[in-house]
Design an enzyme around this catalytic site. Structure first.
Site, PDB file in Angstrom:
ATOM      1  N   SER A 143      53.734  64.461  40.607  1.00 15.33           N
ATOM      2  CA  SER A 143      52.762  64.418  39.510  1.00 15.33           C
ATOM      3  C   SER A 143      51.851  65.645  39.418  1.00 15.33           C
ATOM      4  O   SER A 143      51.064  65.753  38.492  1.00 15.33           O
ATOM      5  CB  SER A 143      51.916  63.151  39.610  1.00 15.33           C
ATOM      6  OG  SER A 143      51.068  63.236  40.714  1.00 15.33           O
TER       7      SER A 143
ATOM      8  N   GLY B 264      45.908  47.482  46.545  1.00 15.38           N
ATOM      9  CA  GLY B 264      44.735  48.300  46.256  1.00 15.38           C
ATOM     10  C   GLY B 264      44.168  48.892  47.518  1.00 15.38           C
ATOM     11  O   GLY B 264      44.552  48.498  48.625  1.00 15.38           O
TER      12      GLY B 264
ATOM     13  N   PRO C 217      41.475  49.892  50.622  1.00 17.87           N
ATOM     14  CA  PRO C 217      40.706  48.980  51.479  1.00 17.87           C
ATOM     15  C   PRO C 217      39.342  48.652  50.866  1.00 17.87           C
ATOM     16  O   PRO C 217      38.743  49.481  50.190  1.00 17.87           O
ATOM     17  CB  PRO C 217      40.511  49.787  52.770  1.00 17.87           C
ATOM     18  CG  PRO C 217      41.491  50.896  52.706  1.00 17.87           C
ATOM     19  CD  PRO C 217      41.782  51.171  51.278  1.00 17.87           C
TER      20      PRO C 217
ATOM     21  N   GLY D 112      38.370  43.828  48.029  1.00 16.90           N
ATOM     22  CA  GLY D 112      38.238  42.375  47.923  1.00 16.90           C
ATOM     23  C   GLY D 112      39.550  41.614  47.950  1.00 16.90           C
ATOM     24  O   GLY D 112      39.584  40.442  47.561  1.00 16.90           O
TER      25      GLY D 112
ATOM     26  N   LYS E 146      43.313  57.339  39.422  1.00 19.46           N
ATOM     27  CA  LYS E 146      43.049  58.750  39.121  1.00 19.46           C
ATOM     28  C   LYS E 146      41.840  58.891  38.201  1.00 19.46           C
ATOM     29  O   LYS E 146      41.051  59.830  38.334  1.00 19.46           O
ATOM     30  CB  LYS E 146      44.297  59.383  38.509  1.00 19.46           C
ATOM     31  CG  LYS E 146      45.410  59.576  39.552  1.00 19.46           C
ATOM     32  CD  LYS E 146      46.668  60.146  38.968  1.00 19.46           C
ATOM     33  CE  LYS E 146      47.676  60.434  40.094  1.00 19.46           C
ATOM     34  NZ  LYS E 146      48.962  60.905  39.607  1.00 19.46           N
TER      35      LYS E 146
HETATM   36  P1  ADP Z   1      40.195  44.242  51.424  1.00 14.47           P
HETATM   37  O1  ADP Z   1      40.900  43.014  51.911  1.00 14.47           O
HETATM   38  O2  ADP Z   1      40.637  44.662  50.050  1.00 14.47           O
HETATM   39  O3  ADP Z   1      40.231  45.386  52.385  1.00 14.47           O
HETATM   40  P2  ADP Z   1      37.832  42.594  51.692  1.00 14.47           P
HETATM   41  O4  ADP Z   1      38.337  41.391  50.985  1.00 14.47           O
HETATM   42  O5  ADP Z   1      37.778  42.532  53.164  1.00 14.47           O
HETATM   43  O6  ADP Z   1      38.662  43.883  51.235  1.00 14.47           O
HETATM   44  O7  ADP Z   1      36.410  42.950  51.071  1.00 14.47           O
HETATM   45  C1  ADP Z   1      35.400  43.645  51.779  1.00 14.47           C
HETATM   46  C2  ADP Z   1      34.052  43.086  51.401  1.00 14.47           C
HETATM   47  O8  ADP Z   1      33.731  43.420  50.069  1.00 14.47           O
HETATM   48  C3  ADP Z   1      34.014  41.562  51.477  1.00 14.47           C
HETATM   49  O9  ADP Z   1      32.803  41.179  52.036  1.00 14.47           O
HETATM   50  C4  ADP Z   1      34.084  41.129  50.032  1.00 14.47           C
HETATM   51  O10 ADP Z   1      33.461  39.908  49.817  1.00 14.47           O
HETATM   52  C5  ADP Z   1      33.387  42.262  49.314  1.00 14.47           C
HETATM   53  N1  ADP Z   1      33.898  42.427  47.936  1.00 14.47           N
HETATM   54  C6  ADP Z   1      34.944  43.175  47.542  1.00 14.47           C
HETATM   55  N2  ADP Z   1      35.128  43.088  46.210  1.00 14.47           N
HETATM   56  C7  ADP Z   1      34.184  42.260  45.748  1.00 14.47           C
HETATM   57  C8  ADP Z   1      33.839  41.755  44.444  1.00 14.47           C
HETATM   58  N3  ADP Z   1      34.524  42.093  43.366  1.00 14.47           N
HETATM   59  N4  ADP Z   1      32.787  40.905  44.351  1.00 14.47           N
HETATM   60  C9  ADP Z   1      32.087  40.553  45.448  1.00 14.47           C
HETATM   61  N5  ADP Z   1      32.333  40.988  46.693  1.00 14.47           N
HETATM   62  C10 ADP Z   1      33.371  41.828  46.853  1.00 14.47           C
END
Ligand code: ADP
Length: 599
Positions: free
Chosen positions: A479, A144, A146, A149, A522
């Protein structure tokens, strides 16, 4: 020998501590080689039963060698270091795993809003292990954009399972030695990342997160993807052999969670072994929940502010999400919230410093739409929607990038007209697939025009220029085929497409529409650009049906398998019998009246 008596020796092996102790040895003792082998023997004594036989055999051999060597020789140092690594690994040491599904569910729900498909998969994993009683590792890939989560849910999974967590990134990594270590014959020989990981977590069943697996570097001779395969493949990883250690290590109990932005970029053999779970991104409602339930609370705590001291109104939060932080993830939203709280912290401290009474520390701050800009500045201008009403020859399409989905425009204009001048010029940093797609679209559009208006020689006599902004971003993929045909036809008929319409789908030369990827991304992008009507290939109906209700709500979605259906939806015509010119003038007038689009 006082310093290595078993009384003095702490049970947890720690290389550096031992070395430090060894460094306290007097000059005379330094030349006693047996002292060093004694250090190793004392270390392995309590865990001897747990060390695999083949490893124990190597340790014994090396210990024998060590006592024969001169302590000042480099060979001695190398052998001691090797033994140090070999005996420091957590042989036979496993975390006690949690098989309680309810507890795990609570932990996962506490930390993260939504992501139910990820949580469900982990609970299934626990359930199977509880029933089966075995603990075979798995490879899960969270893909997914950046900030959605991936990393933080990975940590939560480790906590829910009761495993240790270790994370390393393989983005840009092209050196196999970093993963598998450097052979002992080299001067600067060291073990690779996986051995380092086991040493640092101290167990053989951690959750290992391998970040950016889609950005793995490449080398012609030694492909790091092959080294990763040895680590990840359940068929091979019970016998993983680090180049430096040169003994097999059982990695089959490790739970691997990889993260990637784009699944297509993951080397095929690796992808084959993984179970991909897509985290596509969040719409405004999701972000509101994440901000309220998680981001505001944690940021407030981290800044040392009491929760009751700050009130952020719903309108302010919505404005922050829609005008400042439109990305699919929430990292940028988190940064903006941190900005707000930092400013409040400074105000509190400044006022506290100048006030005579400590009452200022209970001062309350109200953040609403009117003062939001004081905290986070003016909103950035987003170029998602560059046309309020797309002009003739311009149609909104959809794309997916590593940062999530986005809308993109296909623009066509006529450069030159004259008998036999027909042709096509393409710009916008398009890749080979997209260029071919444009040529196919040109041919299909020409055929459609010929069928409908045999006398219309627009395509035969017009040199066309197709462009896809933004020109600095490379684009590729099939696409946009149907969007390109629509753009050509719009120009040929001098009629813009319906307002707030977007479409995606690959087209064949005969005008059939083939399914595409990234339906969720999308759809999120379309909502962000306030699109009302979407056209998807019939083959993607199932993908769309599986989306959350709040994502589908209010969208007028059509599924098509022939270009003819798109023509009807985009231009409001029935491609049937009556003369096109007549139908166009009448329907177009009616349609213009209804949709408010005038040329
Ligand atoms: P990624 O690894 O996908 O780049 P991160 O895990 O570093 O993203 O997430 C970035 C921030 O957003 C973190 O502080 C995370 O806890 C918060 N976050 C992302 N999605 C959620 C969610 N569904 N619920 C709560 N916090 C989230």
């Amino acid at each position: 020998m006082k310093i290595i008596s078993s009384k003095n020796y702490t049970a947890t092996p720690n290389t550096w501590m031992n070395k430090e102790r060894v460094s306290q040895v007097t000059e005379e003792e330094m030349h006693d080689e047996s002292l060093f082998s004694e250090v190793i023997r004392i270390r392995i004594e309590p865990i001897k039963e747990k060390i695999p036989k083949h490893v124990l055999k190597v340790i014994e051999e090396e210990l024998e060698k060590l006592v024969m060597l001169e302590s000042s020789s480099s060979e001695f140092t190398h052998t001691y270091d090797y033994l140090d690594w070999l005996t420091i690994l957590p042989w036979g040491n496993f975390s006690d795993e949690n098989f309680d599904v309810l507890r795990a569910e609570k932990i996962l729900d506490n930390d993260h809003y939504g992501l139910s498909h990820v949580k469900e998969r982990i609970l299934e994993f626990i359930a199977v292990r509880r029933l089966k009683g075995t603990s075979k590792g798995k490879v899960i890939c969270l893909s997914g954009p950046p900030g959605v989560g991936k990393t933080s849910i990975g940590r939560a999974i480790a906590r829910a399972l009761g495993r240790k967590f270790f994370r390393f990134s393989v983005g840009g990594l092209s050196d196999v030695d970093e993963i598998k270590g450097l052979r002992r014959s080299y001067d600067n020989a060291l073990p690779g990342k996986m051995v380092n990981c086991l040493k640092s977590v101290g167990t053989l069943n951690p959750l290992v997160m391998i970040d950016e697996i889609d950005k793995l570097g490449k080398r012609q001779s030694d492909d790091p993807a092959n080294a990763l395969l040895e680590i990840l493949d359940p068929e091979q990883n019970a016998y993983f052999r680090d180049h430096y250690l040169d003994v097999t290590i059982d990695l089959s109990k490790v739970l691997f969670v990889c993260t990637a932005n784009v699944v297509d970029m993951i080397p095929e053999p690796l992808l084959d072994r993984m179970e991909v779970i897509n985290i596509s991104g969040y719409i405004t409602d999701d972000k509101m929940h994440i901000a309220r339930d998680h981001l505001l609370k944690t940021t407030c705590m981290e800044c040392g502010i009491k929760p009751e001291q700050v009130v952020v109104s719903d309108a302010a939060l919505r404005s922050l999400i829609e005008n400042y932080c439109r990305e699919p993830g929430v990292r940028n939203l988190q940064k903006h919230i941190e900005k707000i709280y930092r400013k409040i912290a400074l105000k509190l401290v400044r006022e506290g410093a100048s006030a005579e009474t400590p009452e200022v520390s209970v001062k309350k701050f109200m953040i609403d739409e009117s003062n939001l800009a004081d905290y986070v500045g003016k909103p950035e201008l987003y170029a998602d929607k560059i046309y309020e009403q797309t002009p003739v020859g311009v149609v909104m399409g959809l794309s997916t990038k590593s940062t999530g989905g986005s809308t993109l425009y296909i623009e066509t204009t006529s450069v030159e007209e004259g008998e036999g001048k027909g042709g096509l010029h393409i710009t916008g940093q398009l890749g080979d697939v997209m260029k071919e797609s444009a040529e196919i679209a040109h041919t299909v559009a020409r055929r459609i025009m010929l069928e409908k208006e045999p006398k219309n020689l627009f395509f035969a006599n017009s040199k066309l220029h197709l462009h896809v902004p933004e020109g600095a971003t490379p684009k590729d993929g099939p696409s946009a085929g149907c969007t390109m045909i629509t753009s050509f036809l719009s120009l040929a008929m001098k009629k813009p497409v319906r307002k707030d319409l977007t479409m995606t789908g690959e087209v064949t030369l005969t005008g059939r529409i083939l399914p595409i990827g990234g339906v969720k991304e999308k759809t999120i992008a379309a909502r962000r650009s306030q699109v009302k009507m979407m056209i998807f290939p019939e083959g993607n109906r199932r993908d769309f049906d599986e989306l959350a209700c709040n994502l589908k709500e209010g969208l007028d979605v059509h599924f098509v398998d022939e270009y003819e259906q798109i023509f009807e939806l985009a231009f409001g015509y029935n491609m049937g019998s009556p003369p096109l010119n007549f139908r166009r003038s009448l329907t177009s007038f009616m349609w213009d009246l209804l949709s408010g689009c005038f040329l």
